[in-house]
Scaffold this active site. Structure first.
Site, mmCIF file in Angstrom:
data_model
loop_
_atom_site.group_PDB
_atom_site.id
_atom_site.type_symbol
_atom_site.label_atom_id
_atom_site.label_comp_id
_atom_site.label_asym_id
_atom_site.label_seq_id
_atom_site.Cartn_x
_atom_site.Cartn_y
_atom_site.Cartn_z
ATOM 1 N N ALA A 190 12.557 20.369 57.225
ATOM 2 C CA ALA A 190 14.020 20.737 57.158
ATOM 3 C C ALA A 190 14.524 20.945 55.655
ATOM 4 O O ALA A 190 15.909 21.606 55.426
ATOM 5 C CB ALA A 190 14.776 19.587 57.597
ATOM 6 N N ALA B 135 -8.858 71.681 54.249
ATOM 7 C CA ALA B 135 -8.121 70.988 53.289
ATOM 8 C C ALA B 135 -6.649 71.581 52.992
ATOM 9 O O ALA B 135 -6.277 72.465 53.218
ATOM 10 C CB ALA B 135 -8.815 71.368 51.896
ATOM 11 N N ARG C 285 0.278 85.436 58.007
ATOM 12 C CA ARG C 285 0.547 85.449 56.480
ATOM 13 C C ARG C 285 0.262 87.111 56.067
ATOM 14 O O ARG C 285 0.236 87.884 56.798
ATOM 15 C CB ARG C 285 -0.691 84.955 55.624
ATOM 16 C CG ARG C 285 -1.888 85.440 56.096
ATOM 17 C CD ARG C 285 -3.112 84.379 55.586
ATOM 18 N NE ARG C 285 -4.223 85.169 55.833
ATOM 19 C CZ ARG C 285 -5.637 84.672 56.095
ATOM 20 N NH1 ARG C 285 -5.591 83.449 56.138
ATOM 21 N NH2 ARG C 285 -6.629 85.361 56.236
ATOM 22 N N ARG D 127 13.130 23.992 44.573
ATOM 23 C CA ARG D 127 12.469 24.317 43.479
ATOM 24 C C ARG D 127 11.578 25.587 43.681
ATOM 25 O O ARG D 127 10.897 26.167 42.492
ATOM 26 C CB ARG D 127 11.401 23.025 43.333
ATOM 27 C CG ARG D 127 12.097 21.898 42.814
ATOM 28 C CD ARG D 127 11.105 20.598 42.748
ATOM 29 N NE ARG D 127 11.386 19.925 44.023
ATOM 30 C CZ ARG D 127 10.457 18.743 44.171
ATOM 31 N NH1 ARG D 127 9.784 18.403 43.428
ATOM 32 N NH2 ARG D 127 10.682 18.416 45.609
HETATM 33 C C1 UD1 Z 1 7.307 13.285 49.194
HETATM 34 C C2 UD1 Z 1 7.250 11.769 49.276
HETATM 35 C C3 UD1 Z 1 6.327 11.519 48.166
HETATM 36 C C4 UD1 Z 1 4.930 12.203 48.240
HETATM 37 C C5 UD1 Z 1 5.305 13.652 48.409
HETATM 38 C C6 UD1 Z 1 3.881 14.448 48.724
HETATM 39 C C7 UD1 Z 1 9.258 10.835 50.012
HETATM 40 C C8 UD1 Z 1 10.456 10.106 49.788
HETATM 41 N N1 UD1 Z 1 8.423 11.202 49.119
HETATM 42 O O1 UD1 Z 1 8.048 13.795 48.091
HETATM 43 O O2 UD1 Z 1 6.096 10.184 48.061
HETATM 44 O O3 UD1 Z 1 4.117 12.015 47.200
HETATM 45 O O4 UD1 Z 1 6.072 14.045 49.335
HETATM 46 O O5 UD1 Z 1 3.927 15.746 48.869
HETATM 47 O O6 UD1 Z 1 8.895 10.947 51.402
HETATM 48 N N2 UD1 Z 1 12.289 17.132 54.475
HETATM 49 C C9 UD1 Z 1 12.995 17.169 55.553
HETATM 50 N N3 UD1 Z 1 14.148 16.428 55.456
HETATM 51 C C10 UD1 Z 1 14.870 15.922 54.073
HETATM 52 C C11 UD1 Z 1 13.855 16.093 53.133
HETATM 53 C C12 UD1 Z 1 12.657 16.620 53.216
HETATM 54 O O7 UD1 Z 1 12.734 17.653 56.405
HETATM 55 O O8 UD1 Z 1 16.023 15.686 54.184
HETATM 56 C C13 UD1 Z 1 10.940 17.717 54.408
HETATM 57 C C14 UD1 Z 1 10.625 18.975 53.497
HETATM 58 O O9 UD1 Z 1 11.022 20.123 54.202
HETATM 59 C C15 UD1 Z 1 9.298 18.730 53.081
HETATM 60 C C16 UD1 Z 1 8.960 17.432 53.384
HETATM 61 O O10 UD1 Z 1 9.853 16.728 53.978
HETATM 62 O O11 UD1 Z 1 8.595 19.462 54.111
HETATM 63 C C17 UD1 Z 1 8.854 16.520 51.872
HETATM 64 O O12 UD1 Z 1 9.825 16.709 51.051
HETATM 65 P P1 UD1 Z 1 9.934 16.960 49.809
HETATM 66 O O13 UD1 Z 1 11.183 16.793 49.099
HETATM 67 O O14 UD1 Z 1 9.149 18.056 49.246
HETATM 68 O O15 UD1 Z 1 9.310 15.569 49.370
HETATM 69 P P2 UD1 Z 1 8.611 15.278 47.788
HETATM 70 O O16 UD1 Z 1 9.576 14.986 46.796
HETATM 71 O O17 UD1 Z 1 7.463 16.323 47.691
HETATM 72 CA CA CA Z 2 6.783 18.037 48.619
#
Ligand code: UD1
Ligand code: CA
Length: 469
Positions: free
Chosen positions: A16, A388, A448, A21
């Protein structure tokens, strides 16, 4: 009684997030690695590993993500909405609340982790089941653990919690064991645990990782060690490029092992949904995108870029050919420097050569378009020779029209065929003719100006011009 391995389990995949980034307009999980969106890699691997059901949590770009999943997967994959992105813990809460009857074991994966090996999910499932742990998780060690949650262990080596990068103390920041984000959790425990999460952290979010501490307080966590090279999570374009390179390399190696002759493992780009048969050969810098099929004995030489193209057995695709949504028949030859645009169907042993372009055209068996031609909206029979520089004038400024050419027709060089037009079988078109009326079978069309030779004229002209100088 079924043994533990046969007990069906559910996957929850978190997809979600916005992915700020990435600095891109697309939702993060739709960015592609080897032609497949990140989220599709994760869902596909979960299903392969044995998930009976996949609940994918969507939010940002929900319609696009849901659309992609519906096109790619069957009814085992369902979409759950997380209305606001309040953290990974909140995302799992949404999934659990979408089905109050969900029970048994739940595997949770992040939709931004496209390299997960199927075998690792199986190992995690087995270990969690064997030990009857409330929570099983994968861990990995990284020389530069920056960005990942760290695994905190007690003196006995047992996992006690996961601390997010942003919430680390200086000591915790030095921990090199990280959380790649794969969990196998008991559903009843999970339902209870996610109710206890608080946004008491640097990001003010509900962290799924806090569930680990809750499980550990009951002494009920098992960890499985893995190689981080397979578990890179995609947060920015650099991560995406790293994952794409690794997946590309794995695909090239697998093809070589399966009997495809490969000139250069380091510069072969084959998307995951392409099929290349043993006995085919692929040159350096070849790109096969989308859903290509390359049959045995076919050869694709250096620098070709093919998208959704079928290359039948023993066909030759010579250097620097670009082709899209087309078929190259058995034993046919294309290139060098040819461009097959969508819906070009080249028959067996046909030829499209140097600097020729085709579009929405069928070329019959053994027919040739060897040099510098444009052949668009054509239906061309067998044994036809297109000289050609021939142009199919298919566009009148408003609409496209068809050129139909019978078997064994010979079209002289530098001719134009103004569509709609039909040339009957066995006809000849004299070089340089502009064909504007249909040509009957076995006829010669000449259109032609008649040639006139003025004897000595060139010499006289030259003399006159010299005098003026
Ligand atoms: C997360 C982990 C971290 C881990 C890392 C590995 C948590 C709090 N942290 O951090 O410990 O080392 O992944 O890659 O879980 N997402 C949702 N809804 C939200 C937030 C995120 O569906 O509200 C989904 C994102 O789309 C993504 C995944 O969860 O696919 C991970 O979210 P992201 O924000 O990338 O977490 P990281 O900061 O990488
Ligand atoms: Ca991640």
């Amino acid at each position: 009684m079924p043994n533990d391995e046969q007990v069906p389990w559910t996957a929850i995949i978190l997809a979600a997030g916005e992915g700020t980034r990435m600095k891109s307009l697309q939702p993060k999980v739709l960015h592609k690695v080897a032609g497949r969106p990140l989220v599709s890699w994760v869902v596909g691997t979960a299903l392969e590993a044995g998930a009976a059901r996949c609940l994918v949590v969507v939010g940002h770009g929900r319609a696009e993500v849901a659309g992609e999943l519906a096109r790619t997967f069957d009814a085992r994959t369902e979409v759950v909405l997380q209305p606001e992105q309040r953290g990974t813990g909140d995302a799992v809460r949404c999934a659990m609340e979408s089905d109050p009857t969900l029970s048994g074991r739940v595997v949770i994966l992040y939709g931004d982790c496209p390299l997960i090996p199927e075998g690792l999910i199986r190992s995690l499932v087995d270990a969690s089941r064997r030990t009857k742990a409330s929570l099983g998780l994968v861990t990995a060690t990284l020389a530069t653990p920056d960005g990942y949650g760290r695994i905190v262990r007690d003196q006995t080596g047992a996992v006690t919690r996961v601390v997010e990068n942003r919430d680390c103390s200086d000591e915790e920041r030095k921990i090199s064991e990280v959380n790649p984000g794969l969990y196998d959790v008991d559903a009843a425990f999970l339902r209870d645990a996610i109710r206890q999460l608080t946004p008491d952290n640097a990001q003010g979010q509900l962290y799924l990782t806090d569930v680990v501490e809750l499980a550990a307080s009951h002494g009920n966590v098992v960890s499985v060690a893995a190689d981080m090279a397979d578990l890179t999570g995609v947060n920015d374009q650099r991560d995406l490029a790293i994952c794409a390179a690794r997946r590309r390399g794995r695909i090239a190696e697998a093809l070589a092992k399966d009997g495809v002759a490969i000139t250069d493992l380091d510069t072969l780009y084959v998307d995951a949904d392409c099929e290349v048969e043993a006995g085919a050969s692929l040159g350096a810098q070849v790109h096969l995108r989308g859903k290509c099929v390359v049959r045995q004995g076919a050869s694709i030489d250096v620098g070709c870029v093919l998208t959704n193209v079928v290359v039948e057995a023993n066909a030759l695709v010579l250097p620097y050919t670009v082709a899209t949504d087309s078929t190259i028949g058995e034993g046919a030859s294309v290139g060098p420097f040819s461009h097959l645009r969508p819906q070009s169907q080249l028959g067996p042993r046909s030829k499209v050569g140097n600097f020729s372009e085709t579009k929405k055209t069928t070329l019959g068996e053994g027919s040739k378009v060897n040099h510098l031609a444009y052949v668009g909206d054509g239906i061309i029979g067998k044994g036809v020779n297109i000289g050609a520089g021939t142009i199919f004038c298919n566009y009148d400024g408003e609409r496209k029209h068809t050129t139909v050419i019978g078997d064994d027709v010979f079209i002289g060089s530098g001719s134009q065929l103004v569509a709609p037009i039909k040339v009957g079988r066995g006809a000849y078109i004299a070089s340089g003719t502009t064909v504007t009326h249909d040509v009957p079978e076995d006829s010669l069309a000449v259109g032609r100006a008649k040639q006139e030779n003025k004897k000595g004229y060139a010499a006289r002209l030259r003399a006159k011009l010299r005098k003026k100088r």
